[in-house]
Scaffold this active site. Sequence first.
Site, PDB file in Angstrom:
ATOM      1  N   ASP A 185      50.822   3.672  10.089  1.00 47.43           N
ATOM      2  CA  ASP A 185      50.271   4.057  11.396  1.00 47.43           C
ATOM      3  C   ASP A 185      48.846   3.499  11.474  1.00 47.43           C
ATOM      4  O   ASP A 185      48.070   3.600  10.515  1.00 47.43           O
ATOM      5  CB  ASP A 185      50.258   5.592  11.484  1.00 47.43           C
ATOM      6  CG  ASP A 185      49.927   6.077  12.882  1.00 47.43           C
ATOM      7  OD1 ASP A 185      50.866   6.395  13.620  1.00 47.43           O
ATOM      8  OD2 ASP A 185      48.731   6.131  13.226  1.00 47.43           O
ATOM      9  N   ASN A 193      42.349   1.835  22.482  1.00 44.82           N
ATOM     10  CA  ASN A 193      42.747   1.848  23.896  1.00 44.82           C
ATOM     11  C   ASN A 193      41.622   2.377  24.781  1.00 44.82           C
ATOM     12  O   ASN A 193      41.316   1.800  25.832  1.00 44.82           O
ATOM     13  CB  ASN A 193      43.971   2.754  24.088  1.00 44.82           C
ATOM     14  CG  ASN A 193      45.269   2.056  23.725  1.00 44.82           C
ATOM     15  OD1 ASN A 193      45.369   0.835  23.822  1.00 44.82           O
ATOM     16  ND2 ASN A 193      46.251   2.819  23.288  1.00 44.82           N
ATOM     17  N   HIS A 198      44.157  -1.136  27.269  1.00 43.48           N
ATOM     18  CA  HIS A 198      45.506  -1.275  26.699  1.00 43.48           C
ATOM     19  C   HIS A 198      45.889  -2.709  26.365  1.00 43.48           C
ATOM     20  O   HIS A 198      46.699  -2.936  25.469  1.00 43.48           O
ATOM     21  CB  HIS A 198      46.538  -0.659  27.647  1.00 43.48           C
ATOM     22  CG  HIS A 198      46.689   0.811  27.443  1.00 43.48           C
ATOM     23  ND1 HIS A 198      45.749   1.726  27.875  1.00 43.48           N
ATOM     24  CD2 HIS A 198      47.638   1.542  26.814  1.00 43.48           C
ATOM     25  CE1 HIS A 198      46.127   2.940  27.532  1.00 43.48           C
ATOM     26  NE2 HIS A 198      47.263   2.861  26.890  1.00 43.48           N
ATOM     27  N   ASP A 202      47.369  -3.627  22.908  1.00 37.36           N
ATOM     28  CA  ASP A 202      48.633  -4.348  22.669  1.00 37.36           C
ATOM     29  C   ASP A 202      48.416  -5.539  21.740  1.00 37.36           C
ATOM     30  O   ASP A 202      49.241  -5.823  20.868  1.00 37.36           O
ATOM     31  CB  ASP A 202      49.211  -4.862  24.000  1.00 37.36           C
ATOM     32  CG  ASP A 202      49.897  -3.753  24.785  1.00 37.36           C
ATOM     33  OD1 ASP A 202      49.947  -2.617  24.289  1.00 37.36           O
ATOM     34  OD2 ASP A 202      50.376  -4.036  25.903  1.00 37.36           O
ATOM     35  N   GLU A 228      52.268   2.819  17.832  1.00 39.32           N
ATOM     36  CA  GLU A 228      51.431   2.114  16.845  1.00 39.32           C
ATOM     37  C   GLU A 228      51.874   2.484  15.434  1.00 39.32           C
ATOM     38  O   GLU A 228      51.107   2.459  14.496  1.00 39.32           O
ATOM     39  CB  GLU A 228      49.934   2.406  17.034  1.00 39.32           C
ATOM     40  CG  GLU A 228      49.604   3.668  17.777  1.00 39.32           C
ATOM     41  CD  GLU A 228      49.825   4.934  16.956  1.00 39.32           C
ATOM     42  OE1 GLU A 228      50.884   5.557  17.154  1.00 39.32           O
ATOM     43  OE2 GLU A 228      48.967   5.286  16.123  1.00 39.32           O
TER      44      GLU A 228
HETATM   45  N1  LIG Z   1      48.039  -0.347  23.860  1.00 32.93           N
HETATM   46  C1  LIG Z   1      49.056   0.403  23.461  1.00 32.93           C
HETATM   47  N2  LIG Z   1      48.843   1.663  23.073  1.00 32.93           N
HETATM   48  C2  LIG Z   1      49.868   2.410  22.657  1.00 32.93           C
HETATM   49  C3  LIG Z   1      51.182   1.891  22.608  1.00 32.93           C
HETATM   50  N3  LIG Z   1      52.007   2.860  22.129  1.00 32.93           N
HETATM   51  C4  LIG Z   1      51.226   3.948  21.901  1.00 32.93           C
HETATM   52  N4  LIG Z   1      49.935   3.695  22.194  1.00 32.93           N
HETATM   53  C5  LIG Z   1      48.770   4.569  22.101  1.00 32.93           C
HETATM   54  O1  LIG Z   1      48.488   4.830  20.744  1.00 32.93           O
HETATM   55  C6  LIG Z   1      47.651   5.989  20.685  1.00 32.93           C
HETATM   56  C7  LIG Z   1      48.030   6.797  19.494  1.00 32.93           C
HETATM   57  O2  LIG Z   1      47.071   7.759  19.343  1.00 32.93           O
HETATM   58  P1  LIG Z   1      47.227   9.021  18.426  1.00 32.93           P
HETATM   59  O3  LIG Z   1      48.675   9.267  18.105  1.00 32.93           O
HETATM   60  O4  LIG Z   1      46.445  10.136  19.049  1.00 32.93           O
HETATM   61  O5  LIG Z   1      46.586   8.666  17.067  1.00 32.93           O
HETATM   62  P2  LIG Z   1      45.369   7.764  16.623  1.00 32.93           P
HETATM   63  O6  LIG Z   1      44.303   7.660  17.658  1.00 32.93           O
HETATM   64  O7  LIG Z   1      45.959   6.456  16.144  1.00 32.93           O
HETATM   65  O8  LIG Z   1      44.779   8.578  15.420  1.00 32.93           O
HETATM   66  P3  LIG Z   1      45.337   8.803  13.972  1.00 32.93           P
HETATM   67  O9  LIG Z   1      46.795   8.426  13.982  1.00 32.93           O
HETATM   68  O10 LIG Z   1      45.137  10.238  13.713  1.00 32.93           O
HETATM   69  O11 LIG Z   1      44.544   7.934  13.074  1.00 32.93           O
HETATM   70  C8  LIG Z   1      47.832   6.707  22.014  1.00 32.93           C
HETATM   71  O12 LIG Z   1      46.638   6.582  22.748  1.00 32.93           O
HETATM   72  C9  LIG Z   1      48.956   5.945  22.691  1.00 32.93           C
HETATM   73  O13 LIG Z   1      48.796   5.897  24.102  1.00 32.93           O
HETATM   74  C10 LIG Z   1      51.392   0.537  23.034  1.00 32.93           C
HETATM   75  O14 LIG Z   1      52.491   0.000  23.036  1.00 32.93           O
HETATM   76  N5  LIG Z   1      50.304  -0.166  23.448  1.00 32.93           N
END
Ligand SMILES: Nc1nc2c(ncn2[C@@H]2O[C@H](COP(=O)(O)OP(=O)(O)OP(=O)(O)O)[C@@H](O)[C@H]2O)c(=O)[nH]1
Length: 329
Positions: A185, A193, A198, A202, A228
């Site tokens: 992850d 983001n 975004h 991406d 992610e």
């Molecule tokens: N740009 C983009 N963002 C995505 C995609 N899929 C998920 N996300 C974003 O990924 C982010 C994941 O954030 P969180 O699950 O809160 O976790 P994090 O900020 O990575 O924090 P930790 O996992 O705790 O380190 C969210 O803001 C989602 O909107 C994608 O395909 N593209």
Amino acid sequence: MQSNSCGHQWIIRLTQQQSERALDAALIDILSQVFADNNFALYMNKQFTSQGHIRCNYSGGSAAILDDEQAQQLVAKIDAERMRISGSQGQYVYFPIYHLGAVIGFVQSSSDFALTHDSPFVITNILNIYANQLYLLYRSRLDPLTELLNRQTFDSQVMDIINGDGFAERRDNELERQWYLAMFDIDHFKRVNDTYGHVIGDEVIILVARILKQSFRSEDYVFRYGGEEFAVLLLCDNKDQAMQVLERLRATVADFTFPQVKRLTISTGFCAFDNTSMVPELVHKADLALYNAKNNGRNQVVDFHSLNIPDNTKGAGDDDLDDDMLELF
Ligand SMILES: Nc1nc2c(ncn2[C@@H]2O[C@H](COP(=O)(O)OP(=O)(O)OP(=O)(O)O)[C@@H](O)[C@H]2O)c(=O)[nH]1
């Protein structure tokens, strides 16, 4: 050949197949009818990329098995000379398989089958349809953003490995090797983001996917598991080697300079396949290790088996798990 002279029944049959295995089985059955024997072999690059290798996917009867290098040389020859049918070489005839103008494989047959006037045309048609259907099935398994294997393919691939089918391509010394599941992850990805938007988010996902692809061998399976989050099924000699590979990947990502974002890290959890765990249990174990890596400061690799959790861990949602282990991110 008489009652189905243009091969339309075979074409219908090929285009109905919904799995690679069923498609291969249909092709082999059809070619057995065309050649009226099973003395033929099928060589294919199923990755559809120049990094993929031509491999023998089927060899029946007295068909000779070419090694990977001989098969590759033959493909180069067919490609260079642009031959639709390469003519007999010794006692064999070669039928090339094209996709988007490139030779991605061939069928080798003994030259003594009854080649009628229509046979080359019918065989060429069958092989073209086979390659197109195989490509459609291949694309349907890919995540469109990263071109990694998609989430829908994950469960069936894990089941194939659990059932032993995934070992079909093992090397001679592979009996000692074991499958591992690693979940990754991107750390604090929400900040990427929120700060850069975004589109840049991406781009980061695409770049991490590219690093992942380059970090594993062609026999391993790399998936985009969710937004992610990524998953890899990898074959290693032991868990120390798995840890080494995953640690190297962690360092590669941490050292990579991402456009605009510059530095990023990933957290990783992994577990070994065992004889009793099914897909949910394996994912749950690797996830617990991943959560542990997040809880302990991120940018690290954690082996589930180092966590001192009983190996009979049940699937996610069980009541008897330590609440600390279920913190969600
Ligand atoms: N740009 C983009 N963002 C995505 C995609 N899929 C998920 N996300 C974003 O990924 C982010 C994941 O954030 P969180 O699950 O809160 O976790 P994090 O900020 O990575 O924090 P930790 O996992 O705790 O380190 C969210 O803001 C989602 O909107 C994608 O395909 N593209």
